[in-house]
Design an enzyme around this catalytic site. Structure first.
Site, short mmCIF file in Angstrom:
data_model
loop_
_atom_site.label_atom_id
_atom_site.label_comp_id
_atom_site.label_asym_id
_atom_site.label_seq_id
_atom_site.Cartn_x
_atom_site.Cartn_y
_atom_site.Cartn_z
CG ASP A 77 111.72 45.25 -2.20
OD1 ASP A 77 111.62 44.57 -3.23
OD2 ASP A 77 110.76 45.62 -1.52
CG ASN A 145 103.76 44.99 7.98
OD1 ASN A 145 103.69 45.29 6.79
ND2 ASN A 145 104.90 44.66 8.57
CG HIS A 147 105.72 45.80 3.99
ND1 HIS A 147 105.83 44.60 4.67
CD2 HIS A 147 105.60 45.45 2.68
CE1 HIS A 147 105.78 43.61 3.81
NE2 HIS A 147 105.63 44.09 2.59
CD GLU A 152 108.59 45.10 7.21
OE1 GLU A 152 107.38 45.39 7.23
OE2 GLU A 152 109.00 43.95 7.00
C1 F6R Z 1 108.22 43.39 -3.07
C2 F6R Z 1 107.73 44.44 -2.19
C3 F6R Z 1 106.74 44.17 -1.11
C4 F6R Z 1 105.53 43.36 -1.60
C5 F6R Z 1 104.59 43.07 -0.44
C6 F6R Z 1 103.40 42.24 -0.88
O1 F6R Z 1 109.14 43.93 -4.00
O2 F6R Z 1 108.16 45.55 -2.33
O3 F6R Z 1 106.31 45.37 -0.54
O4 F6R Z 1 104.87 44.10 -2.59
O5 F6R Z 1 105.28 42.39 0.56
O6 F6R Z 1 103.85 40.98 -1.31
P1 F6R Z 1 102.86 39.93 -2.02
O7 F6R Z 1 102.51 40.53 -3.33
O8 F6R Z 1 103.69 38.68 -2.17
O9 F6R Z 1 101.69 39.78 -1.12
#
Ligand code: F6R
Length: 251
Positions: A77, A145, A147, A152
């Protein structure tokens, strides 16, 4: 450490650097043994220790280091509105923490573009995935959540790369990387669920009490678009590396 085999393989240990090391073993095995490896990269806080291991162990081993010349990378992303040079962009993250240390081919390191014509960017991203192939290994983190990527919780989930609105929970969680919560972009481009589920193997990293509930909901045996990570239960080769022993809660 507990390793339990169900459809999903769990590697549970208290020591995060040990978990990073074990996850790095998976990536480095594929790097050694695959002619043209394709890796799916995540960003965020969780995989930083894994990237540090990948870089360090590659730099220590010249034969392994040269293997990176044949790698194609796809990131999950990117924030909408941030240019690749923006310090909080995922382009910047990948070059800062990973790519600048390795002999990768910049034209083979794909990261969705968050500026310009977003529809065209999504389409060309999926074309590149089709051209080079879906990842041999997809690295994932998980949102509080549930995702994955920036898919999401929603009534319907998109298959392909698309523009998505970030939830308040995600914007709040990611505010720690920005001067203030207001500066976190409201939208992102993300690979869709099909892109993620087509990877041959998935390595999911989830650390800390904050991720415990998401893990329980994702691997409860129920599928739902309200917990996008629950769709990982359909994938034949997922390994979860976590410091949260959730089995008491699942049984
Ligand atoms: C980032 C991504 C997100 C993160 C998730 C957890 O490229 O795809 O799904 O893996 O938001 O983020 P952290 O590791 O910062 O808790």
């Amino acid at each position: 450490m507990t390793i339990r085999r169900q459809r999903v393989e769990w590697v549970v240990a208290a020591d995060r650097s040990h978990l990073h090391e074990l996850a790095a073993n998976v990536i480095l095995d594929v790097l050694r043994n695959t002619e043209r490896p394709v890796f799916g990269f995540a960003t965020g806080g969780t995989p930083l220790g894994l990237y540090e291991q990948l870089v360090r162990r590659s730099l220590e081993n010249p034969r392994l280091l040269t293997r990176w010349q044949d790698v194609t990378g796809f990131n999950l992303d990117e924030y909408v509105g941030l240019s690749p040079e923006h310090p909080q962009s995922y382009h910047h993250y990948m070059w800062r923490y990973v790519y600048r240390y390795l002999p990768v081919r910049p034209d083979r390191m794909f990261i969705p573009k968050g500026i310009g014509n977003l529809e065209d960017n999504c389409r060309s991203y999926d074309e590149s995935l089709m051209k080079y192939g879906w990842p041999d290994v997809q690295i994932l983190g998980i949102g509080k959540n549930g995702h994955i990527g920036f898919n999401e919780p929603a009534r319907r989930l998109a298959m392909n790369t698309h523009v998505t609105r970030l939830s308040e929970s995600t914007r709040l969680a990611n505010a720690r990387f920005f001067p203030s919560a207001r500066d976190v972009p409201e939208q992102a481009i993300t690979m869709g669920m099909a892109g993620i589920l087509r990877a041959k193997q998935i390595v999911l990293l989830a650390f800390g009490e904050a991720k415990r509930d998401a893990l329980i909901r994702a691997f409860s045996g129920w599928l739902g678009t309200d917990v996008p990570a629950s769709l990982l239960q359909l994938h034949p080769h997922v390994t979860v590396f976590t410091d949260q022993d959730i089995f008491g809660d699942l049984s």
